[in-house]
Enzyme design. Structure first.
Site, PDB file in Angstrom:
ATOM      1  CE  LYS A  13      -2.081  -1.169   3.838  1.00  0.00           C
ATOM      2  NZ  LYS A  13      -1.382  -2.459   4.126  1.00  0.00           N
ATOM      3  NE  ARG A  88      -4.295  -1.647   9.997  1.00  0.00           N
ATOM      4  CZ  ARG A  88      -3.186  -1.102   9.501  1.00  0.00           C
ATOM      5  NH1 ARG A  88      -3.195   0.141   9.055  1.00  0.00           N
ATOM      6  NH2 ARG A  88      -2.081  -1.795   9.438  1.00  0.00           N
ATOM      7  NE  ARG A 127       7.309  -2.508   6.140  1.00  0.00           N
ATOM      8  CZ  ARG A 127       5.977  -2.546   6.230  1.00  0.00           C
ATOM      9  NH1 ARG A 127       5.232  -2.035   5.257  1.00  0.00           N
ATOM     10  NH2 ARG A 127       5.387  -3.065   7.274  1.00  0.00           N
ATOM     11  NE  ARG A 161       6.183  -0.344  10.310  1.00  0.00           N
ATOM     12  CZ  ARG A 161       4.998  -0.526   9.726  1.00  0.00           C
ATOM     13  NH1 ARG A 161       4.804  -0.088   8.498  1.00  0.00           N
ATOM     14  NH2 ARG A 161       4.035  -1.122  10.369  1.00  0.00           N
ATOM     15  NE  ARG A 172       2.307  -5.174  11.388  1.00  0.00           N
ATOM     16  CZ  ARG A 172       3.453  -4.887  10.778  1.00  0.00           C
ATOM     17  NH1 ARG A 172       4.591  -5.330  11.256  1.00  0.00           N
ATOM     18  NH2 ARG A 172       3.456  -4.144   9.703  1.00  0.00           N
TER      19      ARG A 172
HETATM   20  P1  ADP Z   1       2.243  -1.852   3.208  1.00  0.00           P
HETATM   21  O1  ADP Z   1       2.286  -0.342   3.144  1.00  0.00           O
HETATM   22  O2  ADP Z   1       1.032  -2.432   2.552  1.00  0.00           O
HETATM   23  O3  ADP Z   1       2.439  -2.390   4.600  1.00  0.00           O
HETATM   24  P2  ADP Z   1       4.781  -1.675   1.762  1.00  0.00           P
HETATM   25  O4  ADP Z   1       4.424  -0.800   0.610  1.00  0.00           O
HETATM   26  O5  ADP Z   1       5.592  -1.040   2.854  1.00  0.00           O
HETATM   27  O6  ADP Z   1       3.478  -2.405   2.359  1.00  0.00           O
HETATM   28  O7  ADP Z   1       5.551  -2.946   1.175  1.00  0.00           O
HETATM   29  C1  ADP Z   1       6.134  -3.925   2.034  1.00  0.00           C
HETATM   30  C2  ADP Z   1       7.499  -4.370   1.490  1.00  0.00           C
HETATM   31  O8  ADP Z   1       7.288  -5.140   0.311  1.00  0.00           O
HETATM   32  C3  ADP Z   1       8.419  -3.218   1.119  1.00  0.00           C
HETATM   33  O9  ADP Z   1       9.747  -3.559   1.501  1.00  0.00           O
HETATM   34  C4  ADP Z   1       8.283  -3.121  -0.410  1.00  0.00           C
HETATM   35  O10 ADP Z   1       9.499  -2.695  -0.999  1.00  0.00           O
HETATM   36  C5  ADP Z   1       7.949  -4.546  -0.813  1.00  0.00           C
HETATM   37  N1  ADP Z   1       6.975  -4.616  -1.913  1.00  0.00           N
HETATM   38  C6  ADP Z   1       5.932  -3.786  -2.138  1.00  0.00           C
HETATM   39  N2  ADP Z   1       5.246  -4.172  -3.237  1.00  0.00           N
HETATM   40  C7  ADP Z   1       5.852  -5.294  -3.702  1.00  0.00           C
HETATM   41  C8  ADP Z   1       5.607  -6.172  -4.816  1.00  0.00           C
HETATM   42  N3  ADP Z   1       4.594  -5.976  -5.664  1.00  0.00           N
HETATM   43  N4  ADP Z   1       6.445  -7.225  -4.984  1.00  0.00           N
HETATM   44  C9  ADP Z   1       7.478  -7.438  -4.128  1.00  0.00           C
HETATM   45  N5  ADP Z   1       7.767  -6.647  -3.067  1.00  0.00           N
HETATM   46  C10 ADP Z   1       6.965  -5.587  -2.853  1.00  0.00           C
HETATM   47  P1  AMP Z   2       0.831   0.223   9.245  1.00  0.00           P
HETATM   48  O1  AMP Z   2       1.950   1.226   9.118  1.00  0.00           O
HETATM   49  O2  AMP Z   2      -0.339   0.552   8.396  1.00  0.00           O
HETATM   50  O3  AMP Z   2       1.327  -1.202   9.068  1.00  0.00           O
HETATM   51  O4  AMP Z   2       0.312   0.335  10.764  1.00  0.00           O
HETATM   52  C1  AMP Z   2       1.180   0.059  11.849  1.00  0.00           C
HETATM   53  C2  AMP Z   2       0.356  -0.121  13.114  1.00  0.00           C
HETATM   54  O5  AMP Z   2      -0.344   1.102  13.415  1.00  0.00           O
HETATM   55  C3  AMP Z   2      -0.734  -1.186  13.052  1.00  0.00           C
HETATM   56  O6  AMP Z   2      -0.248  -2.500  13.335  1.00  0.00           O
HETATM   57  C4  AMP Z   2      -1.716  -0.688  14.120  1.00  0.00           C
HETATM   58  O7  AMP Z   2      -1.251  -0.984  15.430  1.00  0.00           O
HETATM   59  C5  AMP Z   2      -1.638   0.835  13.936  1.00  0.00           C
HETATM   60  N1  AMP Z   2      -2.635   1.341  12.962  1.00  0.00           N
HETATM   61  C6  AMP Z   2      -2.400   1.931  11.770  1.00  0.00           C
HETATM   62  N2  AMP Z   2      -3.536   2.274  11.169  1.00  0.00           N
HETATM   63  C7  AMP Z   2      -4.548   1.880  11.997  1.00  0.00           C
HETATM   64  C8  AMP Z   2      -5.952   1.929  11.921  1.00  0.00           C
HETATM   65  N3  AMP Z   2      -6.605   2.461  10.858  1.00  0.00           N
HETATM   66  N4  AMP Z   2      -6.671   1.421  12.973  1.00  0.00           N
HETATM   67  C9  AMP Z   2      -6.059   0.901  14.042  1.00  0.00           C
HETATM   68  N5  AMP Z   2      -4.717   0.804  14.167  1.00  0.00           N
HETATM   69  C10 AMP Z   2      -3.959   1.293  13.156  1.00  0.00           C
END
Ligand code: ADP
Ligand code: AMP
Length: 216
Positions: A13, A88, A127, A161, A172
């Site tokens: 995302k 969420r 990541r 992170r 998660r």
């Molecule tokens: P989210 O925001 O949904 O938690 P991220 O955008 O941070 O996910 O992506 C998670 C990890 O996966 C990052 O390290 C990113 O570089 C990698 N990633 C994202 N999209 C893809 C994809 N289509 N294929 C492989 N790796 C990906």
């Molecule tokens: P994310 O960066 O989206 O993976 O979110 C990291 C953490 O933040 C999650 O595991 C939750 O603990 C909290 N969080 C982020 N967005 C929300 C949401 N919309 N509702 C509740 N918790 C959230």
């Protein structure tokens, strides 16, 4: 345009939000980023959110709804926004509907990014981001062109992170399936759900999302 990127943690995302934002002039609203900033600044919200985030649980609905309600009032949201990580829960989705009704706005699309759980664990544990500009990378899937140097800003400092570890990822993902997946039928019923293949490579996923946006 108001778009939600919906998918499990690690679905891509944030990666796609940055690209779509750059191409469409939308603002990315990531509740995860906002909450991490609040934790780092040790605000009241940050203190309340920290334990939930560390254990892979959701922060309470009232906190995140409050954050989004305030944020969408800001000027840069006037020409549209892209929600990343919000809503969420069904309660958050209902609150968002109400916020949009109050402002006379409508949700254009919810883009579901489908990725299988095994790939998510690999994506999350690999990541990392640039400490200066927040550009996202991955140990194997998306490396900087020059090892150790951010492509976007040239910084050599990177962050991982604290919740991107194997144990928290399992929690998660369970949270996603129990509390967030019910949003799929919720938005399907509203006729706004568009599902794309998040298993494809990063550029291909961008193409799929842009195709959805072009049809709106
Ligand atoms: P989210 O925001 O949904 O938690 P991220 O955008 O941070 O996910 O992506 C998670 C990890 O996966 C990052 O390290 C990113 O570089 C990698 N990633 C994202 N999209 C893809 C994809 N289509 N294929 C492989 N790796 C990906
Ligand atoms: P994310 O960066 O989206 O993976 O979110 C990291 C953490 O933040 C999650 O595991 C939750 O603990 C909290 N969080 C982020 N967005 C929300 C949401 N919309 N509702 C509740 N918790 C959230």
């Amino acid at each position: 345009m108001i778009i939600i990127l919906l998918g499990p943690p690690g679905a891509g995302k944030g990666t796609q939000a940055t690209r779509i934002m750059n191409n469409n002039g939308l603002v990315q609203l990531s509740t995860g980023d906002m909450l991490r900033a609040a934790v780092a600044a040790q605000t009241e919200v940050g203190k309340k959110a920290k334990d939930f985030m560390d254990s892979g649980k959701l922060v309470t609905d009232d906190i995140v709804i409050g954050i989004i309600a305030d944020r969408i009032e800001e000027d840069d949201c006037k020409s549209g926004f892209l929600l990343d990580g919000f809503p969420r829960t069904v309660a958050q989705a209902e609150a968002l509907d109400q916020l949009l009704i109050n402002k006379g706005l409508k949700l254009d699309a919810v883009v579901e990014m489908k990725v299988n759980d095994e790939s998510l664990v690999d994506r999350i544990t690999g990541r990392y981001t640039c400490a200066e500009c927040n550009q996202g990378y991955h140990d194997t899937n998306l490396k900087p062109q020059k090892a150790g140097v951010c492509d976007s800003c040239g910084s050599t400092n990177f962050n991982r992170r604290s919740d991107d570890n194997r144990e928290t990822v399992v929690s998660r993902l369970a949270t996603y399936h129990a509390q967030t997946a019910p949003l799929l039928p919720f938005y399907e019923a509203q006729g706004v759900l568009k599902t794309i293949d998040g298993m494809a490579d990063i550029d291909d996923v961008t193409v799929q999302i842009n195709d959805v946006l072009k049809q709106l």
